[in-house]
Enzyme design. Structure first.
Site, PDB file in Angstrom:
ATOM      1  N   SER A 151       3.160  -4.218  -8.992  1.00  0.00           N
ATOM      2  CA  SER A 151       4.427  -4.209  -9.129  1.00  0.00           C
ATOM      3  C   SER A 151       5.113  -2.975  -8.957  1.00  0.00           C
ATOM      4  CB  SER A 151       4.741  -5.130  -9.893  1.00  0.00           C
ATOM      5  OG  SER A 151       5.245  -4.686 -11.723  1.00  0.00           O
ATOM      6  N   ARG A 152       3.830  -1.688  -8.923  1.00  0.00           N
ATOM      7  CA  ARG A 152       4.691  -0.047  -9.180  1.00  0.00           C
ATOM      8  C   ARG A 152       4.089   0.599  -8.700  1.00  0.00           C
ATOM      9  NH1 ARG A 152       3.841   2.716 -13.700  1.00  0.00           N
ATOM     10  NH2 ARG A 152       3.139   0.797 -15.720  1.00  0.00           N
ATOM     11  N   ILE A 212       0.727   2.795  -7.520  1.00  0.00           N
ATOM     12  CA  ILE A 212      -0.629   2.517  -6.638  1.00  0.00           C
ATOM     13  C   ILE A 212      -0.741   1.201  -6.516  1.00  0.00           C
ATOM     14  CG2 ILE A 212      -2.811   2.487  -6.427  1.00  0.00           C
ATOM     15  CD1 ILE A 212      -2.930   5.781  -8.303  1.00  0.00           C
ATOM     16  N   SER A 237      -9.431   6.955 -12.538  1.00  0.00           N
ATOM     17  CA  SER A 237      -8.644   8.678 -12.205  1.00  0.00           C
ATOM     18  C   SER A 237      -9.233   9.396 -12.191  1.00  0.00           C
ATOM     19  CB  SER A 237      -7.356   8.368 -13.680  1.00  0.00           C
ATOM     20  OG  SER A 237      -6.343   9.865 -14.272  1.00  0.00           O
ATOM     21  N   TYR A 282      -6.902   8.023 -22.514  1.00  0.00           N
ATOM     22  CA  TYR A 282      -6.881   8.285 -21.552  1.00  0.00           C
ATOM     23  C   TYR A 282      -7.984   8.294 -20.511  1.00  0.00           C
ATOM     24  CZ  TYR A 282      -4.906   7.264 -16.347  1.00  0.00           C
ATOM     25  OH  TYR A 282      -4.418   7.084 -15.405  1.00  0.00           O
TER      26      TYR A 282
END
Length: 198
Positions: free
Chosen positions: A11-12, A14, A135, A148
């Protein structure tokens, strides 16, 4: 045979960009997000007969239910994109344990659960493709992003191992590792693909 693609986190960011590209290439899409209204809005923008679903990827029963609903309404999922993720940047000594757990559950466990659910159909069909969105931070680390980084680094190790497990079933598993590059006009996304399958 229909080309059905499930985009978790579609929905957002990438995930949304991937969904737009896949829609242009003729895939039938399932846009999955925690917020159903947001997922519906993203699916509606694509036109066609794409569907939206609500799912918290950190909860196995929700993942299983979502795959059952997707297969019932769209058909077998041939392609899986894991773009759902959260970030709680902080130095480790200041990071709350619940923030560590939520990042690991969403960014790593969530992708494990969606891959596990997708495997059943892909193994039966003897084909499929999975792309996990990692990432560059998971490869190189960054101050203030140790948790993260751990979640995204773990995703690389998981994807490498899974690629070896399912290669003989003609299922590809890959990771893209986006980074942010600074230039004169601001940050730009760059992806470094990691080819893991055979």
């Amino acid at each position: 045979m229909d080309k059905v693609c499930a985009v978790f986190g579609g929905s957002r960011g990438i995930g949304r960009a991937v969904a737009q590209l896949m829609a242009r290439k003729g895939y039938r899409l399932a846009i999955i997000a925690r917020n159903l209204d947001v997922a519906k809005a993203a699916a509606g923008e694509l036109g066609g007969d794409h569907l939206a679903f609500s799912c918290d990827v950190a909860k196995e029963h929700e993942v299983q239910n979502t795959f059952e609903e997707m297969e019932k309404n769209l058909g077998p999922v041939n392609f899986l994109v894991n773009a759902a993720g959260i970030n709680r940047d902080s130095l480790l000594v200041r990071t709350k344990t619940e923030d560590m757990v939520s990042q690991l559950h969403t960014n790593l466990l969530g992708s494990m659960l969606t891959c596990k659910a997708a495997m059943k159909t892909m193994i039966q069909q003897q084909r499929g493709s999975i792309v996990n969105v990692g990432s560059i931070i998971g490869l190189k680390g960054n101050s203030g992003q140790s948790v993260y980084s751990a979640s995204k680094g773990g995703l690389v190790g998981f994807s490498r191992a899974l690629a070896k497990e399912v290669a003989r079933k003609k299922i590809r598993v890959n990771v893209v590792a986006p980074a942010w590059l600074m230039s004169g006009v601001g940050p730009h996304p760059r992806s470094e693909p990691m080819k893991l399958g055979h």
